[in-house]
Design an enzyme around this catalytic site. Structure first.
Site, mmCIF file in Angstrom:
data_model
loop_
_atom_site.group_PDB
_atom_site.id
_atom_site.type_symbol
_atom_site.label_atom_id
_atom_site.label_comp_id
_atom_site.label_asym_id
_atom_site.label_seq_id
_atom_site.Cartn_x
_atom_site.Cartn_y
_atom_site.Cartn_z
ATOM 1 N N CYS A 1 33.103 -16.248 6.146
ATOM 2 C CA CYS A 1 34.267 -17.381 5.678
ATOM 3 C C CYS A 1 34.681 -17.936 6.649
ATOM 4 O O CYS A 1 36.151 -17.079 7.449
ATOM 5 C CB CYS A 1 34.837 -17.269 4.571
ATOM 6 S SG CYS A 1 33.785 -17.406 3.549
ATOM 7 N N HIS A 2 34.185 -18.908 6.678
ATOM 8 C CA HIS A 2 35.674 -19.894 7.881
ATOM 9 C C HIS A 2 36.974 -19.908 7.123
ATOM 10 O O HIS A 2 37.004 -20.315 5.839
ATOM 11 C CB HIS A 2 35.019 -21.266 8.784
ATOM 12 C CG HIS A 2 33.850 -21.314 9.279
ATOM 13 N ND1 HIS A 2 32.453 -20.875 9.014
ATOM 14 C CD2 HIS A 2 33.659 -21.289 10.650
ATOM 15 C CE1 HIS A 2 31.659 -20.818 9.692
ATOM 16 N NE2 HIS A 2 32.297 -21.008 11.183
ATOM 17 N N MET B 1 33.222 -21.233 -1.749
ATOM 18 C CA MET B 1 32.785 -20.060 -1.753
ATOM 19 C C MET B 1 35.319 -19.937 -2.198
ATOM 20 O O MET B 1 35.369 -18.716 -2.488
ATOM 21 C CB MET B 1 33.788 -19.301 -0.631
ATOM 22 C CG MET B 1 31.793 -19.156 0.090
ATOM 23 S SD MET B 1 30.919 -18.303 -1.732
ATOM 24 C CE MET B 1 31.982 -16.918 -1.691
ATOM 25 N N GLU B 2 35.551 -20.486 -1.897
ATOM 26 C CA GLU B 2 37.633 -20.647 -1.877
ATOM 27 C C GLU B 2 37.431 -21.090 -3.240
ATOM 28 O O GLU B 2 38.104 -21.077 -4.137
ATOM 29 C CB GLU B 2 38.013 -22.191 -1.133
ATOM 30 C CG GLU B 2 38.110 -21.492 0.152
ATOM 31 C CD GLU B 2 36.871 -21.800 1.232
ATOM 32 O OE1 GLU B 2 37.028 -20.958 2.270
ATOM 33 O OE2 GLU B 2 36.060 -22.133 0.089
ATOM 34 N N ASP C 1 44.342 -8.026 -15.918
ATOM 35 C CA ASP C 1 45.579 -6.924 -15.478
ATOM 36 C C ASP C 1 46.161 -7.657 -16.128
ATOM 37 O O ASP C 1 47.250 -6.118 -16.339
ATOM 38 C CB ASP C 1 45.371 -7.036 -13.863
ATOM 39 C CG ASP C 1 46.590 -6.153 -13.744
ATOM 40 O OD1 ASP C 1 47.020 -5.215 -13.380
ATOM 41 O OD2 ASP C 1 47.919 -7.089 -13.008
#
Length: 156
Positions: free
Chosen positions: A76-77, A112-113, A127
């Site tokens: 990924c950039h 993707m972000e 969590d």
């Protein structure tokens, strides 16, 4: 065509040098099942755990992760996002629905972000609630919509 392989089938970052910047936006969603013993702790729109406010912490973690996507996913950039916004709500089945919207004006996409932000927000909820139950399930993460670049996409 697989864009992240060169002519010799070796991993390769896509060259976006010749592309023109355009306004790009992406929305991703993750859905998390919380068992009844965790949902019982819901007060208004928040769950308080020993670690603190679950959803507020998940939003911050998701934004931080979206900003680091280029460091986490090898090809990924690295991108300087214009905006990242995460919402957390419940659907009709009382599942947690996380939506991450990211935008940028750039030569490459931002999906993707958005996917990373939604995913890490979901993992943060796991969590922070695992001490109450390990019966938490991150059911799905998917791209909902993207605009800008060669092709727009909208899940129907």
């Amino acid at each position: 065509m697989i864009t992240h392989l060169d002519d010799s089938n070796n991993p390769n970052m896509v060259d976006v040098g010749e592309k023109q910047p355009t306004k790009r936006r992406a929305v991703a969603r993750s859905v998390v099942y919380l068992p009844p013993e965790v949902l019982e702790l819901l007060e208004g729109d928040e769950i308080q755990s020993k670690k603190g406010p679950v959803f507020q912490t998940a939003i911050i973690a998701g934004i931080m992760a979206a900003k680091k996507t280029g460091e986490l996913i090898p090809l990924c950039h690295p991108l300087g996002m214009d905006n990242c916004h995460i919402t957390i709500n419940f659907n009709e089945q009382k599942e947690v629905v996380i939506e991450c919207e990211a935008s940028i004006t750039a030569k490459t996409g931002i999906e993707m972000e958005a996917l990373t932000g939604a995913s890490i927000a979901a993992l943060t909820i796991y969590d922070m609630c695992k001490a109450m139950s390990h019966n938490i399930v991150i059911k799905e993460t998917m791209l909902i919509e993207k605009t800008g670049g060669k092709h727009d996409f909208k899940r129907t």
